[in-house]
Design an enzyme around this catalytic site. Structure first.
Site, PDB file in Angstrom:
ATOM      1  N   LYS A  99       0.846  -1.201   0.000  1.00  0.00           N
ATOM      2  CA  LYS A  99       0.000   0.000   0.000  1.00  0.00           C
ATOM      3  C   LYS A  99       0.876   1.244   0.000  1.00  0.00           C
ATOM      4  O   LYS A  99       1.891   1.298   0.712  1.00  0.00           O
ATOM      5  CB  LYS A  99      -0.888   0.008   1.242  1.00  0.00           C
ATOM      6  CG  LYS A  99      -1.973  -1.049   1.210  1.00  0.00           C
ATOM      7  CD  LYS A  99      -2.903  -0.942   2.389  1.00  0.00           C
ATOM      8  CE  LYS A  99      -4.080  -1.882   2.258  1.00  0.00           C
ATOM      9  NZ  LYS A  99      -3.710  -3.285   2.037  1.00  0.00           N
ATOM     10  N   ASP A 133      -2.024  -2.210  -3.849  1.00  0.00           N
ATOM     11  CA  ASP A 133      -3.429  -2.214  -3.436  1.00  0.00           C
ATOM     12  C   ASP A 133      -3.993  -0.808  -3.615  1.00  0.00           C
ATOM     13  O   ASP A 133      -3.264   0.173  -3.502  1.00  0.00           O
ATOM     14  CB  ASP A 133      -3.555  -2.577  -1.944  1.00  0.00           C
ATOM     15  CG  ASP A 133      -3.284  -4.059  -1.664  1.00  0.00           C
ATOM     16  OD1 ASP A 133      -3.258  -4.864  -2.609  1.00  0.00           O
ATOM     17  OD2 ASP A 133      -3.113  -4.393  -0.476  1.00  0.00           O
ATOM     18  N   GLN A 162     -11.243  -0.172  -8.486  1.00  0.00           N
ATOM     19  CA  GLN A 162     -12.442  -0.418  -7.666  1.00  0.00           C
ATOM     20  C   GLN A 162     -13.700  -0.071  -8.466  1.00  0.00           C
ATOM     21  O   GLN A 162     -13.874   1.077  -8.897  1.00  0.00           O
ATOM     22  CB  GLN A 162     -12.383   0.448  -6.412  1.00  0.00           C
ATOM     23  CG  GLN A 162     -11.203   0.139  -5.509  1.00  0.00           C
ATOM     24  CD  GLN A 162     -10.728   1.367  -4.739  1.00  0.00           C
ATOM     25  OE1 GLN A 162     -10.649   2.464  -5.285  1.00  0.00           O
ATOM     26  NE2 GLN A 162     -10.387   1.186  -3.472  1.00  0.00           N
ATOM     27  N   ARG A 181      -5.958  -5.962 -10.820  1.00  0.00           N
ATOM     28  CA  ARG A 181      -6.909  -6.684  -9.959  1.00  0.00           C
ATOM     29  C   ARG A 181      -8.181  -5.830  -9.926  1.00  0.00           C
ATOM     30  O   ARG A 181      -8.116  -4.637  -9.660  1.00  0.00           O
ATOM     31  CB  ARG A 181      -6.347  -6.811  -8.545  1.00  0.00           C
ATOM     32  CG  ARG A 181      -7.364  -7.444  -7.578  1.00  0.00           C
ATOM     33  CD  ARG A 181      -6.973  -7.213  -6.119  1.00  0.00           C
ATOM     34  NE  ARG A 181      -5.705  -7.810  -5.775  1.00  0.00           N
ATOM     35  CZ  ARG A 181      -4.909  -7.336  -4.807  1.00  0.00           C
ATOM     36  NH1 ARG A 181      -5.243  -6.273  -4.125  1.00  0.00           N
ATOM     37  NH2 ARG A 181      -3.760  -7.929  -4.538  1.00  0.00           N
ATOM     38  N   GLY A 185     -14.576  -2.702  -4.158  1.00  0.00           N
ATOM     39  CA  GLY A 185     -14.166  -1.511  -3.404  1.00  0.00           C
ATOM     40  C   GLY A 185     -14.545  -1.648  -1.939  1.00  0.00           C
ATOM     41  O   GLY A 185     -15.665  -2.039  -1.637  1.00  0.00           O
ATOM     42  N   THR A 223     -12.970 -11.440  -5.769  1.00  0.00           N
ATOM     43  CA  THR A 223     -14.302 -11.394  -5.162  1.00  0.00           C
ATOM     44  C   THR A 223     -14.627 -12.722  -4.496  1.00  0.00           C
ATOM     45  O   THR A 223     -14.080 -13.761  -4.885  1.00  0.00           O
ATOM     46  CB  THR A 223     -15.370 -11.083  -6.238  1.00  0.00           C
ATOM     47  OG1 THR A 223     -16.652 -10.984  -5.605  1.00  0.00           O
ATOM     48  CG2 THR A 223     -15.442 -12.134  -7.328  1.00  0.00           C
ATOM     49  N   ARG A 285     -11.975  -3.660   8.350  1.00  0.00           N
ATOM     50  CA  ARG A 285     -12.593  -3.513   7.013  1.00  0.00           C
ATOM     51  C   ARG A 285     -13.318  -4.791   6.609  1.00  0.00           C
ATOM     52  O   ARG A 285     -14.348  -4.760   5.964  1.00  0.00           O
ATOM     53  CB  ARG A 285     -11.553  -3.136   5.951  1.00  0.00           C
ATOM     54  CG  ARG A 285     -11.246  -1.649   5.898  1.00  0.00           C
ATOM     55  CD  ARG A 285     -10.612  -1.249   4.576  1.00  0.00           C
ATOM     56  NE  ARG A 285      -9.388  -1.979   4.289  1.00  0.00           N
ATOM     57  CZ  ARG A 285      -8.209  -1.694   4.832  1.00  0.00           C
ATOM     58  NH1 ARG A 285      -8.084  -0.691   5.677  1.00  0.00           N
ATOM     59  NH2 ARG A 285      -7.148  -2.402   4.530  1.00  0.00           N
ATOM     60  N   ARG A 286     -12.745  -5.933   7.009  1.00  0.00           N
ATOM     61  CA  ARG A 286     -13.408  -7.208   6.671  1.00  0.00           C
ATOM     62  C   ARG A 286     -14.732  -7.322   7.436  1.00  0.00           C
ATOM     63  O   ARG A 286     -15.731  -7.791   6.919  1.00  0.00           O
ATOM     64  CB  ARG A 286     -12.520  -8.420   7.017  1.00  0.00           C
ATOM     65  CG  ARG A 286     -11.160  -8.435   6.359  1.00  0.00           C
ATOM     66  CD  ARG A 286     -11.179  -8.647   4.859  1.00  0.00           C
ATOM     67  NE  ARG A 286     -11.494  -7.539   4.003  1.00  0.00           N
ATOM     68  CZ  ARG A 286     -10.643  -6.582   3.589  1.00  0.00           C
ATOM     69  NH1 ARG A 286      -9.412  -6.572   3.981  1.00  0.00           N
ATOM     70  NH2 ARG A 286     -11.053  -5.625   2.775  1.00  0.00           N
TER      71      ARG A 286
HETATM   72  P1  FDA Z   1     -19.683  -9.013  -1.501  1.00  0.00           P
HETATM   73  O1  FDA Z   1     -19.173  -8.711  -0.123  1.00  0.00           O
HETATM   74  O2  FDA Z   1     -20.347  -7.929  -2.280  1.00  0.00           O
HETATM   75  O3  FDA Z   1     -20.633 -10.261  -1.398  1.00  0.00           O
HETATM   76  C1  FDA Z   1     -21.482 -10.636  -2.456  1.00  0.00           C
HETATM   77  C2  FDA Z   1     -22.187 -11.920  -2.095  1.00  0.00           C
HETATM   78  O4  FDA Z   1     -21.233 -12.992  -2.083  1.00  0.00           O
HETATM   79  C3  FDA Z   1     -22.804 -11.908  -0.704  1.00  0.00           C
HETATM   80  O5  FDA Z   1     -24.073 -11.332  -0.705  1.00  0.00           O
HETATM   81  C4  FDA Z   1     -22.814 -13.395  -0.379  1.00  0.00           C
HETATM   82  O6  FDA Z   1     -23.887 -14.031  -1.014  1.00  0.00           O
HETATM   83  C5  FDA Z   1     -21.521 -13.889  -1.026  1.00  0.00           C
HETATM   84  N1  FDA Z   1     -20.398 -13.858  -0.070  1.00  0.00           N
HETATM   85  C6  FDA Z   1     -19.458 -12.913   0.064  1.00  0.00           C
HETATM   86  N2  FDA Z   1     -18.576 -13.226   1.019  1.00  0.00           N
HETATM   87  C7  FDA Z   1     -18.954 -14.419   1.502  1.00  0.00           C
HETATM   88  C8  FDA Z   1     -18.444 -15.290   2.516  1.00  0.00           C
HETATM   89  N3  FDA Z   1     -17.355 -14.990   3.227  1.00  0.00           N
HETATM   90  N4  FDA Z   1     -19.102 -16.441   2.754  1.00  0.00           N
HETATM   91  C9  FDA Z   1     -20.228 -16.777   2.072  1.00  0.00           C
HETATM   92  N5  FDA Z   1     -20.760 -15.990   1.088  1.00  0.00           N
HETATM   93  C10 FDA Z   1     -20.134 -14.838   0.817  1.00  0.00           C
HETATM   94  N6  FDA Z   1     -10.712  -3.481  -1.948  1.00  0.00           N
HETATM   95  C11 FDA Z   1     -10.123  -2.283  -2.180  1.00  0.00           C
HETATM   96  O7  FDA Z   1     -10.772  -1.244  -2.038  1.00  0.00           O
HETATM   97  N7  FDA Z   1      -8.808  -2.239  -2.555  1.00  0.00           N
HETATM   98  C12 FDA Z   1      -8.057  -3.360  -2.740  1.00  0.00           C
HETATM   99  O8  FDA Z   1      -6.882  -3.275  -3.091  1.00  0.00           O
HETATM  100  C13 FDA Z   1      -8.681  -4.617  -2.492  1.00  0.00           C
HETATM  101  N8  FDA Z   1      -7.982  -5.795  -2.658  1.00  0.00           N
HETATM  102  C14 FDA Z   1      -8.659  -6.996  -2.542  1.00  0.00           C
HETATM  103  C15 FDA Z   1      -7.991  -8.190  -2.808  1.00  0.00           C
HETATM  104  C16 FDA Z   1      -8.691  -9.397  -2.784  1.00  0.00           C
HETATM  105  C17 FDA Z   1      -7.968 -10.665  -3.111  1.00  0.00           C
HETATM  106  C18 FDA Z   1     -10.083  -9.403  -2.476  1.00  0.00           C
HETATM  107  C19 FDA Z   1     -10.869 -10.676  -2.483  1.00  0.00           C
HETATM  108  C20 FDA Z   1     -10.717  -8.230  -2.171  1.00  0.00           C
HETATM  109  C21 FDA Z   1     -10.024  -7.027  -2.172  1.00  0.00           C
HETATM  110  N9  FDA Z   1     -10.662  -5.837  -1.851  1.00  0.00           N
HETATM  111  C22 FDA Z   1     -10.025  -4.637  -2.091  1.00  0.00           C
HETATM  112  C23 FDA Z   1     -11.991  -5.859  -1.167  1.00  0.00           C
HETATM  113  C24 FDA Z   1     -13.147  -5.701  -2.148  1.00  0.00           C
HETATM  114  O9  FDA Z   1     -13.166  -4.390  -2.658  1.00  0.00           O
HETATM  115  C25 FDA Z   1     -14.484  -5.981  -1.465  1.00  0.00           C
HETATM  116  O10 FDA Z   1     -14.700  -5.035  -0.463  1.00  0.00           O
HETATM  117  C26 FDA Z   1     -14.604  -7.362  -0.841  1.00  0.00           C
HETATM  118  O11 FDA Z   1     -14.006  -8.350  -1.630  1.00  0.00           O
HETATM  119  C27 FDA Z   1     -16.101  -7.725  -0.633  1.00  0.00           C
HETATM  120  O12 FDA Z   1     -16.764  -7.808  -1.846  1.00  0.00           O
HETATM  121  P2  FDA Z   1     -17.011  -9.192  -2.630  1.00  0.00           P
HETATM  122  O13 FDA Z   1     -16.844  -8.898  -4.088  1.00  0.00           O
HETATM  123  O14 FDA Z   1     -16.109 -10.235  -2.109  1.00  0.00           O
HETATM  124  O15 FDA Z   1     -18.489  -9.643  -2.383  1.00  0.00           O
END
Ligand code: FDA
Length: 304
Positions: A99, A133, A162, A181, A185, A223, A285-286
């Site tokens: 970062k 990142d 993002q 990547r 966001g 994701t 954040r998680r």
């Molecule tokens: P989202 O949280 O929108 O979930 C969508 C659906 O998927 C949910 O409604 C559910 O049904 C299912 N789901 C999601 N998580 C689940 C779980 N744990 N168990 C079961 N079901 C689940 N952000 C950023 O701003 N800068 C960055 O550099 C990065 N880098 C980054 C790297 C990597 C490898 C990842 C995976 C993510 C990032 N992010 C990031 C974070 C990203 O922007 C985002 O906030 C999170 O990944 C959450 O969004 P998702 O796309 O995972 O699904």
């Protein structure tokens, strides 16, 4: 009840300097060990080796952000270099993620670029790749400028776009050929600059993924969203896009079964593996992203 707490609250905690400082001394607490691969190089090496043995690729993040002094940024740079050296020495299959705020961009931009150059020189020596990142919007433009500048000398660096940002598509078009990547966001941004609804973010996310893939550029789809993943899989099949042109990425400790299934089906699956003492902001954040993740914290408290 913790799960009732809002996204805003966890994001607020993530930026709290006092808690971030204190947490460095606590060790991994509140269930953070389920999503952070230990606080030493030795622990991290063990975890990455285990993931590699199961056919999962990694990208390592030595945790830390928003440093306040040049000394802290220098020690973050040294930790990043040490991580690259450990990857090479231990024969791990892993990239590195860093970062800009960790490397001192808020203190002195040129100093941050110099730190990045040292990291990229080490990565080049070992034939490795470094991903910058993407952080909150106040660091967005400067991160893209630094990336473009570094790309003139280092093809082994990429960044993150993002999908919640309204300017994402336009900016991504300037980054054709750059390994990106793509993510939804993770920060709280104003409606002026970012889409707010899940529907708009998801639509933009899938649009960006398709555009970047169709431009022939290497694409990391990061994701945990099974619906997005299913759409990507049908799209690449429809368009006969090679599995060598993209990979999926997920965070360490999340949807581990799906991670393994995708790898077993022959997709490149890379796990983002954070490690180190500075885990608090990352973990908050998680929790903000997904209230269900709060169960980690509850379990962590009960197991204490
Ligand atoms: P989202 O949280 O929108 O979930 C969508 C659906 O998927 C949910 O409604 C559910 O049904 C299912 N789901 C999601 N998580 C689940 C779980 N744990 N168990 C079961 N079901 C689940 N952000 C950023 O701003 N800068 C960055 O550099 C990065 N880098 C980054 C790297 C990597 C490898 C990842 C995976 C993510 C990032 N992010 C990031 C974070 C990203 O922007 C985002 O906030 C999170 O990944 C959450 O969004 P998702 O796309 O995972 O699904």
């Amino acid at each position: 009840m913790l799960s009732a707490l809002s996204k805003g609250f966890f994001l607020y905690l993530s930026k709290n300097k006092m808690l971030n400082r204190a947490a460095k001394k606590w060790g991994l607490k509140l269930g953070a060990s389920q999503v952070v691969a230990g606080n030493s190089i030795e622990m991290m090496v063990g975890k990455v080796r285990e993931l590699n043995e199961r056919g999962l690729l990694c990208t390592l993040d030595h945790l830390g952000e928003f440093v306040n002094s040049k000394e802290e940024a220098e020690s973050a740079t040294a930790a990043a270099i040490q991580t690259l050296e450990a990857i090479a020495k231990e024969g791990l299959n892993s990239h590195l993620s860093v970062k800009m705020t960790q490397l001192g961009v808020d203190i002195d931009r040129e100093f941050c670029v110099q730190n990045m150059r040292r990291i990229l020189e080490t990565a080049r020596k070992y034939g490795n790749f470094v991903r910058i990142d993407m952080e909150d919007y106040s660091h967005y433009k400067v991160t893209l400028e630094i990336l473009q500048h570094l790309r003139e000398s280092y093809p082994n660096v990429g960044t993150v776009i993002q999908a919640y940002l309204r300017c994402a598509e336009e900016d991504m078009r300037q980054l054709q050929g750059v390994p990106l990547r793509l993510v939804k966001g993770a920060y709280k941004e104003s409606p002026k600059v970012a889409f707010q609804s899940k529907k708009e973010i998801d639509e933009n996310f899938i649009k960006l993924i398709k555009l970047h893939l169709l431009s022939g550029s290497y694409t990391a789809v990061a994701t945990h969203d099974h619906q997005i993943i299913a759409q990507v899989i049908s799209f690449v099949e429809e368009q006969s896009i090679s599995r060598n042109q993209f990979e999926f990425q997920m965070l360490y400790g999340f949807r581990t079964e799906m991670q393994q299934n995708l790898a077993n089906e022959g997709y490149k699956m890379r796990i983002y593996v954070p490690y180190g003492n500075d885990w608090f902001a990352y973990y908050m954040r998680r929790l903000a992203e997904r209230p269900q993740n709060v169960s980690f914290a509850l379990k962590g408290l009960l197991l204490k």
